[in-house]
Scaffold this active site. Structure first.
Site, PDB file in Angstrom:
ATOM      1  N   GLU A   1      45.484  40.311  33.809  1.00 27.14           N
ATOM      2  CA  GLU A   1      44.261  39.852  34.149  1.00 27.14           C
ATOM      3  C   GLU A   1      43.395  39.628  33.005  1.00 27.14           C
ATOM      4  O   GLU A   1      42.166  39.928  32.941  1.00 27.14           O
ATOM      5  CB  GLU A   1      43.511  40.520  35.223  1.00 27.14           C
ATOM      6  CG  GLU A   1      44.371  40.896  36.428  1.00 27.14           C
ATOM      7  CD  GLU A   1      43.523  41.791  37.316  1.00 27.14           C
ATOM      8  OE1 GLU A   1      42.482  42.279  37.219  1.00 27.14           O
ATOM      9  OE2 GLU A   1      44.196  41.848  38.758  1.00 27.14           O
TER      10      GLU A   1
ATOM     11  N   GLU B   1      52.501  40.575  43.094  1.00 27.20           N
ATOM     12  CA  GLU B   1      51.661  41.406  43.982  1.00 27.20           C
ATOM     13  C   GLU B   1      51.429  40.583  45.268  1.00 27.20           C
ATOM     14  O   GLU B   1      50.070  40.514  45.804  1.00 27.20           O
ATOM     15  CB  GLU B   1      50.461  41.737  43.175  1.00 27.20           C
ATOM     16  CG  GLU B   1      50.695  42.322  42.067  1.00 27.20           C
ATOM     17  CD  GLU B   1      49.481  42.854  41.156  1.00 27.20           C
ATOM     18  OE1 GLU B   1      48.215  42.732  41.945  1.00 27.20           O
ATOM     19  OE2 GLU B   1      49.577  43.209  40.056  1.00 27.20           O
TER      20      GLU B   1
HETATM   21  C1  XIL Z   1      44.738  47.823  43.543  1.00 27.91           C
HETATM   22  C2  XIL Z   1      45.264  49.054  44.131  1.00 27.91           C
HETATM   23  O1  XIL Z   1      46.080  48.446  45.227  1.00 27.91           O
HETATM   24  C3  XIL Z   1      44.143  49.778  44.633  1.00 27.91           C
HETATM   25  O2  XIL Z   1      44.659  50.944  45.393  1.00 27.91           O
HETATM   26  C4  XIL Z   1      43.371  50.424  43.501  1.00 27.91           C
HETATM   27  O3  XIL Z   1      42.314  50.860  44.201  1.00 27.91           O
HETATM   28  C5  XIL Z   1      42.773  49.152  42.954  1.00 27.91           C
HETATM   29  O4  XIL Z   1      43.946  48.238  42.400  1.00 27.91           O
HETATM   30  N1  XIL Z   1      45.514  43.485  40.957  1.00 27.91           N
HETATM   31  C6  XIL Z   1      46.226  44.330  40.464  1.00 27.91           C
HETATM   32  C7  XIL Z   1      46.585  45.719  41.077  1.00 27.91           C
HETATM   33  O5  XIL Z   1      46.988  44.182  39.346  1.00 27.91           O
HETATM   34  O6  XIL Z   1      46.609  46.771  40.159  1.00 27.91           O
HETATM   35  C8  XIL Z   1      45.415  45.934  41.951  1.00 27.91           C
HETATM   36  O7  XIL Z   1      45.755  47.015  42.784  1.00 27.91           O
HETATM   37  C9  XIL Z   1      45.348  44.817  43.043  1.00 27.91           C
HETATM   38  C10 XIL Z   1      44.841  43.444  42.108  1.00 27.91           C
END
Ligand code: XIL
Length: 372
Positions: free
Chosen positions: A159, A275
Site C-alpha cells: 500500500e 486479499e
Molecule cells: C487487516 C486485518 O484483517 C485486521 O485483523 C487488522 O486489524 C488490520 O489489518 N489490507 C491489508 C491487510 O494489507 O493487512 C489488512 O488486514 C486489510 C487491508
C-alpha cells in the site's frame, strides 16, 4: 539460530478423526472443494492466524485443509506484531502458520515487510536515512531469512500509493506520505526488494495494494512498477488485494480489472489476488478503520443479497480463469464470515458457521470442467 517449534505439543495439528467425520457431516457430504476445482489453474488461499493452539475448531480445520492450499498470516508477520521493539521478536504465532502449512503441503505466504500501518515507531526514532535503512535491512533479513525455503512469496511493500488521485497525479507514482517515504525517500521500495532478495534468492516478491486495478491509482501503479523494474528491483508479482463490494463491482470495474491484469502481464509480472472479499454492502476498497469484525453480528443476509454476491464472485472467478496464465494465486481475506475483518458485510464464500454460501457454488461453477 532459531529452533523450530515443537509441533507435537500443538493440539490443532492432531484433530481426532471422529471430530473430522462429524464436521464433514455438518458441512454436508456433497461439498465440493475450491482448491480442487482450481487445482490445475492457481493456488487458492485463506488468511488467518493460529493465535492459540485451539484457535480453530474441528469443522474450521476441515474447511481450512479441504478448501485451501495456501495460507497468509492475517496479522502475525506484520512488523508491529512480529517485531514490536528493535530487540524483540514474537515468533510463536507466525511460526505456527508456517509449520501448519509445511506439515500439510500447503504454501505459506509472507505478509508484509514494509507498510505504513501496524509498524511500531521504533523503526524511525532518531533515524536518518542510513539508520532507517539499516533497521529495515535487519528486519527483512531476519524474518525472510528465518522462513527461507518455507515461504512461497512475500508482500515486500504494502500500500505505498495514495488513494484517489487525479489526472495530474496519475502520471506520477503518487506515493503515500509514510514514515518510510519521509525517512528514506522514494527508493525505500527498491531497497526493500533488494533486501528481501538478499535474504532469499528464490522466493517470489510482491508489490501489494488495493484499488490499483482501476482509475488514477492504476495509472500510478504502472508508473511505480515501471520505475522499479527499470531500476532492477527483483519484483516478480503484483498483488491486487481485491477488497471489493457487490455495489462497487460495476461492469466497468470488471473491464478495468481485466485490463489491469493485462497491463501487469505486459510488464512481465505475475498477478496474485491476495486479499479477496466482496462486501454485501458498502463501497469496498482496502482502507483501514471503520466497522470491523467486532460488534454485534449482522442480521442474516437476504437471499437476494447473497445471490448478487454469488454473481459477483462468479464473474470475478471467470476473469481469473481467463487470465490463468498470469494469475498464480487467489487468496480470500479470512476463513468465513465470522472470521473476517469486515464481518459486518458478510464478504466471504462461507457463512458464519463455515457453511458454503451461494458465492461458494458460483465459484465452483466458474471452474473449468476437468478436461475442458
Ligand atoms: C487487516 C486485518 O484483517 C485486521 O485483523 C487488522 O486489524 C488490520 O489489518 N489490507 C491489508 C491487510 O494489507 O493487512 C489488512 O488486514 C486489510 C487491508
Amino acid at each position: 539460530m532459531h529452533p523450530p517449534v515443537d509441533l507435537s505439543r500443538r493440539s490443532f495439528l492432531t484433530v481426532p478423526a471422529a471430530a473430522l467425520i462429524a464436521s464433514r457431516a455438518r458441512l454436508g457430504a456433497a461439498v465440493a472443494s475450491i482448491r480442487e476445482a482450481y487445482r490445475d489453474l492457481f493456488l487458492i488461499g485463506t488468511a488467518l492466524d493460529f493465535r492459540r493452539p485451539d484457535e480453530f475448531d474441528a469443522a474450521e480445520l476441515e474447511v481450512i485443509t479441504s478448501q485451501f492450499n495456501a495460507l497468509t498470516p492475517e496479522n502475525s508477520m506484520k512488523p508491529g506484531p512480529v517485531h514490536p521493539q528493535e530487540a524483540t521478536w514474537n515468533w510463536t504465532v507466525a511460526d505456527a502458520l508456517v509449520e501448519f502449512a509445511t506439515a500439510r503441503a500447503m504454501k505459506a505466504f509472507g505478509h508484509t515487510l514494509v507498510w505504513h500501518s501496524q509498524t511500531n515507531p521504533w523503526f524511525f526514532e532518531g533515524a536518518d536515512r542510513d539508520l532507517a535503512l539499516r533497521r529495515l535491512r535487519n528486519h527483512i533479513l531476519t524474518i525472510v531469512g528465518r522462513y527461507k525455503g518455507r515461504i512461497a512469496g512475500w508482500d515486500v511493500v504494502n500500500e505505498a500509493i495514495n488513494d484517489g488521485g487525479d489526472a495530474a497525479t496519475a502520471a506520477t507514482e503518487n506515493l503515500r506520505d509514510s514514515r518510510w517515504l519521509q525517512t528514506i525517500g522514494p527508493d525505500f521500495l527498491l531497497q526493500a526488494f533488494r533486501f528481501a532478495r538478499e535474504a532469499d534468492p528464490a522466493v517470489a516478491l510482491h508489490y501489494n495494494d488495493y484499488s490499483i486495478e482501476s482509475g488514477f491509482k492504476h495509472q500510478s501503479s504502472l508508473v511505480l512498477l515501471k520505475r522499479l523494474i527499470g531500476e532492477g528491483a527483483p519484483i516478480t508479482t503484483v498483488g491486487i488485494q481485491g477488497h471489493w463490494s457487490v455495489t462497487g463491482l460495476t461492469p466497468e470495474r470488471f473491464e478495468q480489472l481485466e485490463q489491469a491484469i493485462e497491463n501487469y502481464r505486459a510488464l512481465g509480472l505475475k498477478v496474485a489476488i491476495t486479499e479477496l472479499d466482496v462486501m454485501l454492502t458498502g463501497a469496498g476498497g482496502g482502507q483501514l478503520g471503520g466497522r470491523g469484525a467486532r460488534g454485534a453480528p449482522p442480521p442474516p443476509p437476504a437471499p437476494e443479497a447473497l445471490q448478487a454476491q454469488a454473481a459477483a464472485y462468479g464473474r470475478l472467478f471467470a476473469i481469473f480463469v481467463k487470465h490463468r496464465n498470469v494469475i498464480d494465486r487467489v487468496t480470500f481475506w479470512g476463513l468465513h464470515d465470522r472470521r473476517s475483518w469486515r464481518a459486518f458485510a458478510s464478504p466471504l464464500a462461507f457463512d458464519r458457521e463455515g457453511r458454503p454460501k451461494p458465492a461458494f457454488e458460483a465459484i465452483i461453477a466458474a471452474a473449468p470442467r476437468a478436461g475442458a
